[in-house]
Scaffold this active site. Structure first.
Site, PDB file in Angstrom:
ATOM      1  N   VAL A  58      14.655  -3.463 -62.259  1.00  0.00           N
ATOM      2  CA  VAL A  58      15.854  -2.526 -61.986  1.00  0.00           C
ATOM      3  C   VAL A  58      14.746  -1.146 -62.723  1.00  0.00           C
ATOM      4  O   VAL A  58      13.847  -1.160 -62.516  1.00  0.00           O
ATOM      5  CB  VAL A  58      15.464  -2.449 -63.784  1.00  0.00           C
ATOM      6  CG1 VAL A  58      17.106  -3.880 -63.841  1.00  0.00           C
ATOM      7  CG2 VAL A  58      15.071  -2.335 -64.513  1.00  0.00           C
ATOM      8  N   SER A  59      15.727  -0.263 -62.546  1.00  0.00           N
ATOM      9  CA  SER A  59      14.434   1.551 -61.518  1.00  0.00           C
ATOM     10  C   SER A  59      15.673   2.363 -63.123  1.00  0.00           C
ATOM     11  O   SER A  59      16.256   1.480 -63.447  1.00  0.00           O
ATOM     12  CB  SER A  59      15.270   1.954 -60.716  1.00  0.00           C
ATOM     13  OG  SER A  59      16.816   2.212 -60.731  1.00  0.00           O
ATOM     14  N   THR A  60      14.696   2.878 -63.857  1.00  0.00           N
ATOM     15  CA  THR A  60      15.227   3.932 -64.595  1.00  0.00           C
ATOM     16  C   THR A  60      16.330   4.191 -64.874  1.00  0.00           C
ATOM     17  O   THR A  60      17.361   3.800 -65.773  1.00  0.00           O
ATOM     18  CB  THR A  60      14.371   4.861 -65.267  1.00  0.00           C
ATOM     19  OG1 THR A  60      12.794   4.641 -64.766  1.00  0.00           O
ATOM     20  CG2 THR A  60      14.874   5.338 -66.564  1.00  0.00           C
TER      21      THR A  60
END
Length: 484
Positions: free
Chosen positions: A16-18
């Site tokens: 997951v990215s931020t």
């Protein structure tokens, strides 16, 4: 290393990215649950290892978890790699295909549970390429929207990055910082009027204990960046470089955002332009210099400080023309002596003749390099056009307007263009080089036949076609830069 027999380990890759943390369906726990359930449904009673990249974007492959995954694949200890969606692994088609190639080489299958395909099958590999193109297209669309917003902000005069030396940032607006602005003015004066180069200026500032904006010592590069930054003449310049890749690349001028008179001025525009003409070595010759009755007016530079040399008159009672450094004449900052104009022009004509006569030995390599660069630029433009056509086909396929076969045909043409670009890197166009050299000789012949026949203003028009700059180093020692 090929996968070893008996090694049936499955890797569950989650990312997951931020900015995706809060989005439904992409949390790490959700991904783990789906992947484990898939393994149970498929009846894979094998070891499963989780590799997690938490807070990393898929725009490139610089991720610790992905690097560990690749290392395990290359060591031959993995049989399958599972993700919930294709874009968990990568959003760039090139990176995605690179990873799939690594997996295939080590006999590792890649499975995406949402898209329901496995790269062990031909249909799975074809679907993978199409979905990869769509994922990359979606990422570029998101990036375009972000860029559009930043373009709007830039055109409204807002400063979008850290403030440059000489300014401070107040509510996204630049304001002049007086003490630093004085240093900026000194740097421009040292370079333009005192004949000091980047190194000498940096050394002087460091000896005075002045630090750069980052609090570091001055260097050749930081001085040059200051001298070439258009912000100091009040011009807002943005979108000049592409920072989406590790190696920054200058964009085409048509993509730049240049807004003059949008920022507080520290350096007068005329001074800024003179400094950058000196740096580029390609001065814009004033109209008055082009029509002056002196052959090298507007072309001749001082070999000591780089300033222009202009005509003066000397001697009594019989006066004669001399070329004198303008930095000496106007500011007294250069100790170059005056040179009789007729002698200088004679040295120049003889030097030009010798240079062009020996063109094959002297500048052939320069011409080869320039022709090659021009061909590369043309091919890069063709490649950009081919990429644009392919991306439009991806969009059309996504919208259901064309068939998969049409998309794959465009992909084939795009790959062919990539191949031609690779072939061009080591190619050599002998005919094009000979054509440039022949044109150079022809232009010189036209000039030499006109010496003593045409009036000086007309002769200078021919001269400016073949010569960009002349530097007078010392008696009979002249450096001539040709227009190739």
């Amino acid at each position: 290393m090929k996968r070893q027999e008996g090694n049936e380990k499955v890797v569950l890759y989650c990312r997951v990215s931020t900015d995706e943390q809060a989005k439904e369906g992409v949390s790490l726990d959700e991904q783990r649950t789906r992947l484990k359930a898939y393994c149970v449904a498929m009846g894979w009673k094998v070891e499963a290892e989780e590799i997690i990249d938490d807070g990393y974007s898929a725009k490139d492959m610089d991720r610790p978890g992905l690097k560990r995954l690749i290392s395990q694949v290359e060591s031959g200890t993995v049989s399958r790699v599972l993700v919930t969606k294709l874009d968990r692994l990568s959003r760039r088609l090139l990176d995605l295909l690179t990873l799939i190639d690594v997996f295939a080489h080590h006999e590792v299958s890649f499975v995406s549970t949402s898209e329901s395909f496995d790269t062990e099958t031909p249909s799975g590999r074809l679907t993978l390429q199409v979905l990869g193109a769509v994922a990359e297209f979606e990422r570029e669309r998101i990036r375009e929207r972000v860029v559009d917003n930043m373009v709007h902000a830039a055109k409204s005069g807002k400063w979008l990055t850290q403030h440059p030396y000489g300014y401070r940032l107040v509510e996204k607006q630049l304001v002049v910082h007086d003490s630093e602005a004085d240093v900026v003015k000194r740097v421009y004066d040292m370079f333009l009027n005192q004949g000091m180069g980047y190194f000498a200026i940096a050394k002087q500032l460091n000896e005075e204990g002045l630090s750069s904006r980052q609090g570091k010592q001055w260097s050749n590069r930081s001085v040059k960046l200051m001298l070439t930054n258009p912000v100091y003449k009040g011009t807002l310049a943005w979108n000049r470089t592409d920072s989406s890749k590790k190696k920054r690349k200058t964009k085409e001028e048509g993509e730049w955002i240049m807004i003059p008179n949008a920022l507080p001025v520290i350096i007068n525009k005329e001074i800024w332009d003179k400094v950058n003409e000196k740096i580029s070595g390609k001065p814009q010759i004033p109209p008055r210099a082009k029509s002056s009755p002196h052959l090298l007016g507007g072309l001749l530079k001082c070999g000591k400080c780089g300033s222009s040399m202009s005509i003066c008159w000397s001697g009594w009672p019989k006066r004669h023309r001399v070329y004198r450094c303008s930095a000496y004449k106007n500011y007294g900052t250069c100790d170059s002596k005056p040179y009789r104009a007729d002698k200088v022009e004679g040295w120049f004509i003889e030097g030009l003749k010798n240079l062009v006569d020996s063109v094959d030995q002297t500048i052939r390599e320069v011409v080869i390099s320039q022709v090659h660069d021009q061909n590369v630029q043309k091919q890069e433009q063709k490649l950009r056009n081919a990429k644009g056509r392919y991306e439009r086909k991806v969009e059309a396929y996504t919208a259901g307007l064309i068939e998969l076969s049409d998309l794959m045909e465009e992909k084939r043409r795009f790959d062919e263009e990539i191949g031609r670009s690779g072939e061009l890197q080591g190619s050599f166009d002998e005919d094009a080089v000979n054509k440039v050299l022949a044109g150079l000789r022809e232009r010189y012949t036209s000039f030499s036949e006109s010496v003593g026949v045409l009036p000086i203003p007309e002769l200078k028009k021919l001269l400016h076609i073949i010569v960009s700059k002349v530097v007078l180093l010392r008696d009979s020692d002249i450096e001539i830069s040709l227009v190739i």
